[in-house]
Design an enzyme around this catalytic site. Structure first.
Site, PDB file in Angstrom:
ATOM      1  N   ASP A  45       0.863  -1.181   0.000  1.00  0.00           N
ATOM      2  CA  ASP A  45       0.000   0.000   0.000  1.00  0.00           C
ATOM      3  C   ASP A  45       0.898   1.229   0.000  1.00  0.00           C
ATOM      4  OD1 ASP A  45      -3.030   0.766   0.681  1.00  0.00           O
ATOM      5  OD2 ASP A  45      -1.711   2.138   1.758  1.00  0.00           O
ATOM      6  N   LEU A  46       0.735   2.091  -1.011  1.00  0.00           N
ATOM      7  CA  LEU A  46       1.550   3.304  -1.064  1.00  0.00           C
ATOM      8  C   LEU A  46       1.208   4.221   0.099  1.00  0.00           C
ATOM      9  CD1 LEU A  46       1.667   4.397  -4.813  1.00  0.00           C
ATOM     10  CD2 LEU A  46       3.420   3.261  -3.467  1.00  0.00           C
ATOM     11  N   ASP A  88      -4.406   2.662  -4.304  1.00  0.00           N
ATOM     12  CA  ASP A  88      -2.979   2.747  -3.964  1.00  0.00           C
ATOM     13  C   ASP A  88      -2.445   1.413  -3.466  1.00  0.00           C
ATOM     14  OD1 ASP A  88      -4.294   2.632  -1.540  1.00  0.00           O
ATOM     15  OD2 ASP A  88      -3.295   4.356  -0.663  1.00  0.00           O
TER      16      ASP A  88
END
Length: 160
Positions: A45-46, A88
């Site tokens: 997950d960014l 994301d």
């Protein structure tokens, strides 16, 4: 020709050109119970993508996503399945990869993100939170492994 393009778009994310959630879920089902064990899953997950989008615009956020996809593609094997499964969020299926190999891959991904971060002048740090889990044998469902990897990622995201 058009039919091939439609098929491509039905299984790929148009921004990153990675596989999409639909393809990833199909591959999890296909690999469930196969002979490719151990099978590991990494969820990434960014960090800070919403902040980037809100403060600097979606084009820069898209750039973060494209750079992330490139890092993942460059670091992983051809038989690994890399997908953008949400805004994301990325998922990686690693056939015939145990937990030790998966930990090494996660370390390589984090180091490459750190290298990109220090080599570029990003207004907000370019980082990813990762979680992973491994099915050692075919009696373990990959959906369970996915959930374990997802929980691990959120736990690691909370430590930052």
């Amino acid at each position: 020709m058009r039919e091939r393009e439609i098929e491509y778009l039905s299984y790929h994310d148009s921004l990153t050109e990675l596989y999409n959630r639909r393809y990833f879920e199909n591959e999890m089902q296909r690999l469930d119970g196969s002979r490719r064990y151990p099978i590991s899953i990494i969820i990434g997950d960014l960090d800070n993508l919403k902040t980037v989008n809100d403060n600097y615009g979606h084009p820069l956020g898209d750039d973060y996503l494209k750079k992330s996809a490139k890092i993942l593609k460059d670091l992983l094997r051809g038989e690994d399945i890399i997908a953008r499964i949400g805004g994301d969020e990325f998922a990686i299926l690693l056939p015939e990869t145990g937990s030790e190999g998966t930990a090494l891959i996660c370390d390589r991904i984090k180091k490459e993100f750190d290298r990109y971060n220090s080599a570029n002048d990003f207004p907000i740090p370019f980082k990813i939170s990762l979680g992973c889990a491994t099915a050692k044998e075919k009696n373990i469902k990959l959906a369970e492994v996915y959930n374990q990897a997802d929980k691990s990622m959120y736990k690691n995201k909370g430590r930052k």
